[in-house]
Design a protein around this motif. Structure first.
Motif, PDB file in Angstrom:
ATOM      1  N   MET A 172      13.973  14.407 -10.071  1.00 18.81           N
ATOM      2  CA  MET A 172      14.652  14.277  -8.792  1.00 18.81           C
ATOM      3  C   MET A 172      16.043  14.872  -8.956  1.00 18.81           C
ATOM      4  SD  MET A 172      13.579  10.426  -7.693  1.00 18.81           S
ATOM      5  CE  MET A 172      14.616  10.471  -6.259  1.00 18.81           C
ATOM      6  N   GLY A 173      16.144  16.167  -8.773  1.00 14.28           N
ATOM      7  CA  GLY A 173      17.419  16.823  -8.949  1.00 14.28           C
ATOM      8  C   GLY A 173      17.748  16.987 -10.398  1.00 14.28           C
ATOM      9  N   GLY A 174      16.726  17.102 -11.247  1.00 13.42           N
ATOM     10  CA  GLY A 174      16.956  17.204 -12.674  1.00 13.42           C
ATOM     11  C   GLY A 174      16.874  15.825 -13.264  1.00 13.42           C
ATOM     12  N   SER A 187       3.162   3.918  -8.845  1.00 15.13           N
ATOM     13  CA  SER A 187       4.548   4.198  -9.191  1.00 15.13           C
ATOM     14  C   SER A 187       5.491   3.073  -8.765  1.00 15.13           C
ATOM     15  CB  SER A 187       4.970   5.524  -8.568  1.00 15.13           C
ATOM     16  OG  SER A 187       6.202   5.931  -9.097  1.00 15.13           O
ATOM     17  N   ALA A 188       6.319   3.304  -7.741  1.00 12.59           N
ATOM     18  CA  ALA A 188       7.291   2.303  -7.326  1.00 12.59           C
ATOM     19  C   ALA A 188       6.619   0.992  -6.938  1.00 12.59           C
ATOM     20  CB  ALA A 188       8.109   2.832  -6.153  1.00 12.59           C
ATOM     21  N   GLY A 189       5.412   1.060  -6.383  1.00 15.51           N
ATOM     22  CA  GLY A 189       4.696  -0.171  -6.052  1.00 15.51           C
ATOM     23  C   GLY A 189       4.393  -1.006  -7.271  1.00 15.51           C
ATOM     24  N   THR A 190       4.120  -0.362  -8.422  1.00 11.74           N
ATOM     25  CA  THR A 190       3.873  -1.103  -9.665  1.00 11.74           C
ATOM     26  C   THR A 190       5.129  -1.835 -10.118  1.00 11.74           C
ATOM     27  OG1 THR A 190       2.204   0.525 -10.315  1.00 11.74           O
ATOM     28  CG2 THR A 190       3.126  -0.867 -12.059  1.00 11.74           C
ATOM     29  N   ASP A 242       0.879  -1.169   0.000  1.00 13.65           N
ATOM     30  CA  ASP A 242       0.000   0.000   0.000  1.00 13.65           C
ATOM     31  C   ASP A 242       0.912   1.214   0.000  1.00 13.65           C
ATOM     32  OD1 ASP A 242      -1.958   1.883   0.195  1.00 13.65           O
ATOM     33  OD2 ASP A 242      -2.513   1.443   2.266  1.00 13.65           O
ATOM     34  N   THR A 243       1.253   1.715  -1.180  1.00 13.53           N
ATOM     35  CA  THR A 243       2.245   2.772  -1.285  1.00 13.53           C
ATOM     36  C   THR A 243       1.893   3.759  -2.397  1.00 13.53           C
ATOM     37  OG1 THR A 243       4.592   3.241  -1.726  1.00 13.53           O
ATOM     38  CG2 THR A 243       3.650   1.321  -2.798  1.00 13.53           C
ATOM     39  N   PRO A 244       2.205   5.050  -2.188  1.00 15.62           N
ATOM     40  CA  PRO A 244       2.017   6.037  -3.254  1.00 15.62           C
ATOM     41  C   PRO A 244       3.215   6.130  -4.183  1.00 15.62           C
ATOM     42  CG  PRO A 244       2.694   7.144  -1.268  1.00 15.62           C
ATOM     43  CD  PRO A 244       2.577   5.670  -0.918  1.00 15.62           C
ATOM     44  N   GLY A 245       4.312   5.465  -3.842  1.00 16.68           N
ATOM     45  CA  GLY A 245       5.516   5.518  -4.660  1.00 16.68           C
ATOM     46  C   GLY A 245       6.742   5.552  -3.779  1.00 16.68           C
ATOM     47  N   GLY A 246       7.866   5.882  -4.366  1.00 18.89           N
ATOM     48  CA  GLY A 246       9.088   5.916  -3.591  1.00 18.89           C
ATOM     49  C   GLY A 246      10.285   6.292  -4.424  1.00 18.89           C
ATOM     50  N   LEU A 247      11.462   6.101  -3.838  1.00 18.27           N
ATOM     51  CA  LEU A 247      12.710   6.493  -4.470  1.00 18.27           C
ATOM     52  C   LEU A 247      13.191   5.424  -5.439  1.00 18.27           C
ATOM     53  CD1 LEU A 247      14.529   7.966  -1.343  1.00 18.27           C
ATOM     54  CD2 LEU A 247      13.099   9.144  -3.024  1.00 18.27           C
ATOM     55  N   ASP A 248      13.784   5.883  -6.535  1.00 16.66           N
ATOM     56  CA  ASP A 248      14.220   4.977  -7.594  1.00 16.66           C
ATOM     57  C   ASP A 248      15.279   3.997  -7.110  1.00 16.66           C
ATOM     58  OD1 ASP A 248      14.763   4.122 -10.413  1.00 16.66           O
ATOM     59  OD2 ASP A 248      16.675   5.107  -9.992  1.00 16.66           O
ATOM     60  N   ALA A 249      16.326   4.506  -6.417  1.00 18.88           N
ATOM     61  CA  ALA A 249      17.420   3.633  -6.002  1.00 18.88           C
ATOM     62  C   ALA A 249      16.932   2.536  -5.062  1.00 18.88           C
ATOM     63  CB  ALA A 249      18.517   4.469  -5.331  1.00 18.88           C
ATOM     64  N   ALA A 250      16.089   2.903  -4.088  1.00 17.77           N
ATOM     65  CA  ALA A 250      15.572   1.908  -3.146  1.00 17.77           C
ATOM     66  C   ALA A 250      14.703   0.880  -3.865  1.00 17.77           C
ATOM     67  CB  ALA A 250      14.776   2.594  -2.040  1.00 17.77           C
ATOM     68  N   THR A 251      13.882   1.320  -4.833  1.00 14.88           N
ATOM     69  CA  THR A 251      13.000   0.399  -5.555  1.00 14.88           C
ATOM     70  C   THR A 251      13.805  -0.598  -6.375  1.00 14.88           C
ATOM     71  OG1 THR A 251      11.311   2.115  -5.660  1.00 14.88           O
ATOM     72  CG2 THR A 251      11.092   0.277  -7.192  1.00 14.88           C
ATOM     73  N   GLY A 308      19.237   7.551 -14.748  1.00 11.36           N
ATOM     74  CA  GLY A 308      18.906   6.533 -13.751  1.00 11.36           C
ATOM     75  C   GLY A 308      17.553   6.708 -13.138  1.00 11.36           C
ATOM     76  N   ALA A 309      16.825   7.744 -13.543  1.00 11.16           N
ATOM     77  CA  ALA A 309      15.522   7.959 -12.925  1.00 11.16           C
ATOM     78  C   ALA A 309      14.591   6.837 -13.276  1.00 11.16           C
ATOM     79  CB  ALA A 309      14.939   9.302 -13.377  1.00 11.16           C
ATOM     80  N   GLY A 310      13.732   6.519 -12.358  1.00 10.61           N
ATOM     81  CA  GLY A 310      12.822   5.405 -12.580  1.00 10.61           C
ATOM     82  C   GLY A 310      11.556   5.616 -11.822  1.00 10.61           C
ATOM     83  N   PRO A 311      11.168   4.667 -10.993  1.00  7.76           N
ATOM     84  CA  PRO A 311       9.875   4.729 -10.335  1.00  7.76           C
ATOM     85  C   PRO A 311       9.830   5.752  -9.242  1.00  7.76           C
ATOM     86  CG  PRO A 311      11.101   2.846  -9.586  1.00  7.76           C
ATOM     87  CD  PRO A 311      11.914   3.461 -10.655  1.00  7.76           C
ATOM     88  N   ALA A 312       9.676   6.990  -9.594  1.00  8.13           N
ATOM     89  CA  ALA A 312       9.466   8.002  -8.569  1.00  8.13           C
ATOM     90  C   ALA A 312       7.982   8.079  -8.299  1.00  8.13           C
ATOM     91  CB  ALA A 312      10.022   9.335  -9.025  1.00  8.13           C
ATOM     92  N   ASP A 313       7.308   9.076  -8.795  1.00  7.66           N
ATOM     93  CA  ASP A 313       5.865   9.097  -8.627  1.00  7.66           C
ATOM     94  C   ASP A 313       5.302  10.307  -9.319  1.00  7.66           C
ATOM     95  OD1 ASP A 313       3.757   7.552  -7.234  1.00  7.66           O
ATOM     96  OD2 ASP A 313       3.266   9.499  -6.461  1.00  7.66           O
ATOM     97  N   ALA A 314       3.988  10.506  -9.163  1.00  7.42           N
ATOM     98  CA  ALA A 314       3.259  11.659  -9.668  1.00  7.42           C
ATOM     99  C   ALA A 314       3.261  11.694 -11.173  1.00  7.42           C
ATOM    100  CB  ALA A 314       3.832  12.945  -9.118  1.00  7.42           C
ATOM    101  N   PRO A 315       2.178  11.320 -11.820  1.00  4.12           N
ATOM    102  CA  PRO A 315       2.117  11.315 -13.266  1.00  4.12           C
ATOM    103  C   PRO A 315       2.199  12.704 -13.842  1.00  4.12           C
ATOM    104  CG  PRO A 315      -0.041  10.957 -12.332  1.00  4.12           C
ATOM    105  CD  PRO A 315       0.919  10.934 -11.191  1.00  4.12           C
TER     106      PRO A 315
END
Length: 477
Positions: free
Chosen positions: A135-137, A107-110, A71-80, A141-148
């Motif tokens: 995320m800082g530009g 997002s990251a949950g998907t 049950d998550t709204p998303g998360g950080l790319d590196a951790a995912t 390496g950006a990936g599953p962050a969030d917010a469409p």
């Protein structure tokens, strides 16, 4: 010589026997059972360590399967990505389950759901919206962050329709770096879909169009394999299914298996607290102000000790979060300017600059739009208002002090009465406030006569004799 040779032979035989016993040791007992791990809230370093520890425990205990309740709204790319690597390398089947009812795997949950060996959802849940955000530009390496980037209704698809059945015109990013980020994330999620034999078209749409699906839609379109409202239903439907692990294929045997809920250990809980952006931000401020207070009162020890500890804890939390170090520098500068305003009042100049720098640094401190990884605006506003009120109070006190007459120091002696200690004409000596001062008078002064202080010339008082009145002397002794 023979004795040494026989001793050497005996040692070799004993060593070979020990190696043989070790090689023939029975394998670790298979205790079975199912471990249930919860992914709740933003996915970050604490979630990563918790899941890694849970997968290691499942492997050590010989568990039949691991269930990830998401049950998550998303998360950080590196951790995912680290979590997905641990799932892909796991020797124990991992079942993703979006639950309870009303939960989401956005997002990251998907991404995590697609990486698991088996995917399930509870009724009234959803998944998708896996478009990466800045995320800082944007970076490769950006990936599953969030917010469409676009709302779901921009897809132009009727509910339940396959994303590949009626593709809608997509608004591709204008700059090359954003396109690179989107393509990288889409390729990553599509590769997971192909590995697990799931709907790759929806994986593409979830990244490029922020597409989302309900549980029933996900089941009909081949994104998940099971819809289950509770753990018992999940295990019954998962029993007998074939999954492919890193070591080969395995048929799940989950009938009658006990379910153990794995809670985070103290280290994971501590890491979760320290990596909470609001906590890290407050620790940073407490640490800075603690050192400032120690500087104002050297030797107090407690403010400096608390400040140093908080700064170290904040540094640990900030180094695993997406931090904009320009924001950290602005916060440090803001606190320093406010401290300068307290030490050397400048009628608000340093204080205003300090508050502006503090608020600006707080706003850009966490360089991400991922939900749950930012400082609440109300907290920033509250700290800004409190700092502004503090330095405005200092300005008011300084202005009030300037309007007050001098009540101490040498300037306070002007207009006061002193008493001549001896007779003099020109230069002599007087007593004022219990102290002896050199004095100079244009008129003769008798011993014991009161004199009025007219001016102060270095360490010499300019005085004029006062007319004596009947009665005791009124001047100070």
């Amino acid at each position: 010589m023979n004795v040494h040779f026989r001793s050497w032979m005996v040692a070799c035989v004993l060593l070979m026997a020990a190696v043989s016993v070790t090689a023939q040791a029975p394998p670790k007992a298979q205790t079975g059972g199912v471990l249930l791990l919860d992914i709740k809230g933003g996915i970050g370093p604490a979630t990563r360590d918790y899941l890694r520890s849970g997968l290691r425990r499942a492997s050590d205990e010989g568990a039949r399967a691991v269930v990830l309740r998401i049950d998550t709204p998303g998360g950080l790319d590196a951790a995912t990505r680290d979590i997905n690597q641990a799932i892909l390398a796991s020797s124990v089947p991992v079942i993703a389950w979006v639950a309870p009812e009303g939960a989401r795997a956005a997002s990251a949950g998907t991404y995590i759901l697609y990486a698991c060996h088996l995917a399930a959802m509870a009724p009234a849940t959803s998944l998708g919206a896996a478009t990466p955000v800045s995320m800082g530009g944007p970076g490769p390496g950006a990936g599953p962050a969030d917010a469409p980037d676009e709302p779901d209704d921009q897809r132009g698809e009727p509910p339940g329709a396959s994303p590949s059945a009626a593709p809608s015109p997509r608004r591709e990013p204008r700059d090359a770096m954003s396109r690179k980020v989107i393509n990288d994330a889409a390729g990553y999620l599509r590769s997971l879909a192909e590995l697990r034999g799931r709907n790759a078209a929806f994986a593409e749409a979830a990244v490029r169009d922020a597409a989302t699906l309900t549980a029933s839609q996900a089941l009909s379109q081949g994104v998940i394999e099971i819809v289950a409202g509770n753990v018992d239903q999940l295990l019954r439907q998962a029993h007998g299914r074939k999954v492919r692990l890193a070591t080969g294929e395995l048929i799940l045997d989950l009938t009658g298996q006990a379910v153990t809920i794995v809670t985070p250990d103290w280290r994971a809980r501590l890491l979760a607290v320290l990596t909470e952006p609001t906590v890290a931000y407050l620790l940073l401020l407490i640490g800075l102000y603690g050192l400032v207070f120690e500087g104002y009162s050297p030797g107090a020890i407690l403010p400096g000790m608390v400040g140093a500890i908080c700064l170290l804890l904040a540094a640990y939390g900030l180094q695993v979060l997406p931090v904009n170090y320009a924001g950290v520098a602005l916060i440090v500068l803001g606190v320093a300017l406010i401290a300068i305003e307290f030490a050397v009042p400048s009628l608000g100049a340093a204080g205003v600059g300090g508050v502006v720098a503090l608020v600006a640094g707080s706003l850009i401190l966490f360089d991400t739009q991922v939900p749950g990884f930012g400082v609440p605006g109300r907290l920033i506003a509250g700290i800004g208002v409190a700092s502004a009120l503090a330095f405005m109070g200092m300005v008011w006190l300084a202005a009030r002090a300037r309007r007050r007459p001098v009540v101490s120091g040498q300037e306070d002696m002007l207009g006061q009465l002193a008493v001549a200690t001896r007779e003099f004409d020109g230069r002599g000596q007087v007593r004022i406030r219990g102290e002896l001062w050199q004095a100079q008078s244009m008129a003769p002064v008798r011993r014991g006569q009161p004199v009025r202080v007219l001016a102060l010339d270095g360490l010499v008082l300019q005085v004029a004799p006062e007319e004596e009145t009947p009665g005791p002397a009124t001047g100070p002794d």
